[in-house]
Design a protein around this motif. Sequence first.
Motif, short mmCIF file in Angstrom:
data_model
loop_
_atom_site.label_atom_id
_atom_site.label_comp_id
_atom_site.label_asym_id
_atom_site.label_seq_id
_atom_site.Cartn_x
_atom_site.Cartn_y
_atom_site.Cartn_z
N MET A 252 0.71 -0.85 0.05
CA MET A 252 -0.06 0.57 0.22
C MET A 252 1.04 1.46 -0.29
N ASP A 253 0.17 2.36 -1.05
CA ASP A 253 0.47 3.84 -0.80
C ASP A 253 0.21 4.40 0.47
N LYS A 254 0.24 5.98 0.68
CA LYS A 254 0.34 6.95 1.28
C LYS A 254 -1.41 6.61 1.22
N GLU A 255 -1.74 6.71 -0.27
CA GLU A 255 -3.65 6.82 0.17
C GLU A 255 -3.27 5.80 0.64
N GLU A 256 -3.47 4.62 -0.46
CA GLU A 256 -3.84 3.33 -0.05
C GLU A 256 -4.21 2.67 1.67
N ARG A 257 -3.51 3.46 2.39
CA ARG A 257 -3.45 3.51 3.82
C ARG A 257 -4.61 3.78 3.83
N ARG A 258 -4.73 5.97 3.62
CA ARG A 258 -5.54 6.31 4.33
C ARG A 258 -6.88 5.75 4.00
N LEU A 259 -7.13 5.26 2.33
CA LEU A 259 -8.15 4.65 2.02
C LEU A 259 -9.16 3.85 2.27
N ALA A 260 -7.98 2.48 2.62
CA ALA A 260 -8.22 1.39 4.00
C ALA A 260 -8.55 1.50 5.15
N ARG A 261 -7.61 2.74 6.05
CA ARG A 261 -8.12 3.35 7.53
C ARG A 261 -10.17 3.92 7.81
N GLU A 262 -9.74 4.01 6.99
CA GLU A 262 -11.16 4.90 6.47
C GLU A 262 -12.03 3.77 6.02
N ARG A 263 -11.85 2.95 5.17
CA ARG A 263 -12.64 1.99 4.94
C ARG A 263 -12.86 0.83 6.04
N PHE A 264 -11.78 0.34 6.90
CA PHE A 264 -12.38 -0.65 7.58
C PHE A 264 -12.92 0.10 9.94
N THR A 265 -12.74 1.34 9.43
CA THR A 265 -13.79 2.10 10.32
C THR A 265 -15.23 2.22 10.06
N GLU A 266 -15.44 2.55 8.41
CA GLU A 266 -16.37 1.50 8.09
C GLU A 266 -17.00 0.30 8.56
N LEU A 267 -16.34 -0.51 8.20
CA LEU A 267 -17.20 -1.91 8.66
C LEU A 267 -17.30 -2.40 10.05
N LEU A 268 -16.48 -1.87 10.84
CA LEU A 268 -16.53 -1.51 12.20
C LEU A 268 -17.36 -0.83 12.71
N SER A 269 -17.96 0.13 12.55
CA SER A 269 -19.22 0.76 12.60
C SER A 269 -20.46 -0.29 10.97
N ALA A 270 -20.24 -0.81 10.82
CA ALA A 270 -21.13 -0.67 10.32
C ALA A 270 -21.90 -2.19 10.73
N ALA A 271 -20.91 -3.20 11.37
CA ALA A 271 -21.05 -4.21 11.80
C ALA A 271 -22.19 -4.20 13.25
N LEU A 272 -21.55 -3.19 14.05
CA LEU A 272 -21.60 -2.42 15.09
C LEU A 272 -23.05 -2.26 15.10
N ARG A 273 -23.32 -1.77 14.16
CA ARG A 273 -25.22 -1.39 14.34
C ARG A 273 -26.53 -2.32 14.09
N GLU A 274 -25.50 -3.51 13.94
CA GLU A 274 -26.68 -4.92 14.14
C GLU A 274 -26.60 -5.88 15.09
N PRO A 275 -28.07 -5.63 15.67
CA PRO A 275 -27.63 -7.02 16.89
C PRO A 275 -26.68 -8.14 16.93
N VAL A 276 -26.39 -8.42 17.36
CA VAL A 276 -25.40 -9.68 17.75
C VAL A 276 -25.29 -10.53 18.67
N ASP A 277 -25.16 -11.61 18.77
CA ASP A 277 -24.78 -12.53 20.20
C ASP A 277 -23.08 -13.07 19.46
N LEU A 278 -22.66 -13.05 18.52
CA LEU A 278 -21.27 -13.02 18.52
C LEU A 278 -20.74 -11.81 16.97
#
Length: 165
Positions: free
Chosen positions: A66-92
């Motif tokens: 990854m170059d610097k821009e790809e790392r920035r985009l990955a950081r944004e995307r991973f934060t989005e993925l985590l946020s999306a998962a946390l919006r769902e009610p889950v047991d695991l």
Amino acid sequence: MIHLYWGEGKGKTTAAMGLALRALGHGRRVSVVQFLKDGTSGEIAPLRELGAAVYTCAEAKFTWQMDKEERRLARERFTELLSAALREPVDLLVLDEACAACEAGLLDAEVLRAAVLRAAKQAEVVLTGRVPMDWMLKSADYITEMRACRHPYERGIAARAGIEY
């Protein structure tokens, strides 16, 4: 409860996905977030078919590629993925390669820590990766260290589809 599967050995993701399969088999709600993986590994489709919510990053690549821009985009995307998962009610909630994503600076460690501690009040949370952060070791209720004793790769044998990936 917080589960931590960590170490240099094989089996961290396999253990986490096995727990997800078991939970689904008992009618539990499961979400899986895969950091640093592109969503093509063999367990993803069956988990989705069984009802798990799976969050992956199709454009994921090795951190050293990854170059610097790809790392920035990955950081944004991973934060989005985590946020999306946390919006769902889950047991695991499985956070595969969360340790590595934090270590590589592609996921804010404090954001992850707050999310894990909040989610663990209502669900089982699984963290995987080679090198856990201190707060993970201190907070985990279950800790399993995977240690490599022998691996065919050491003899030049490549990974096999359906077994190692």
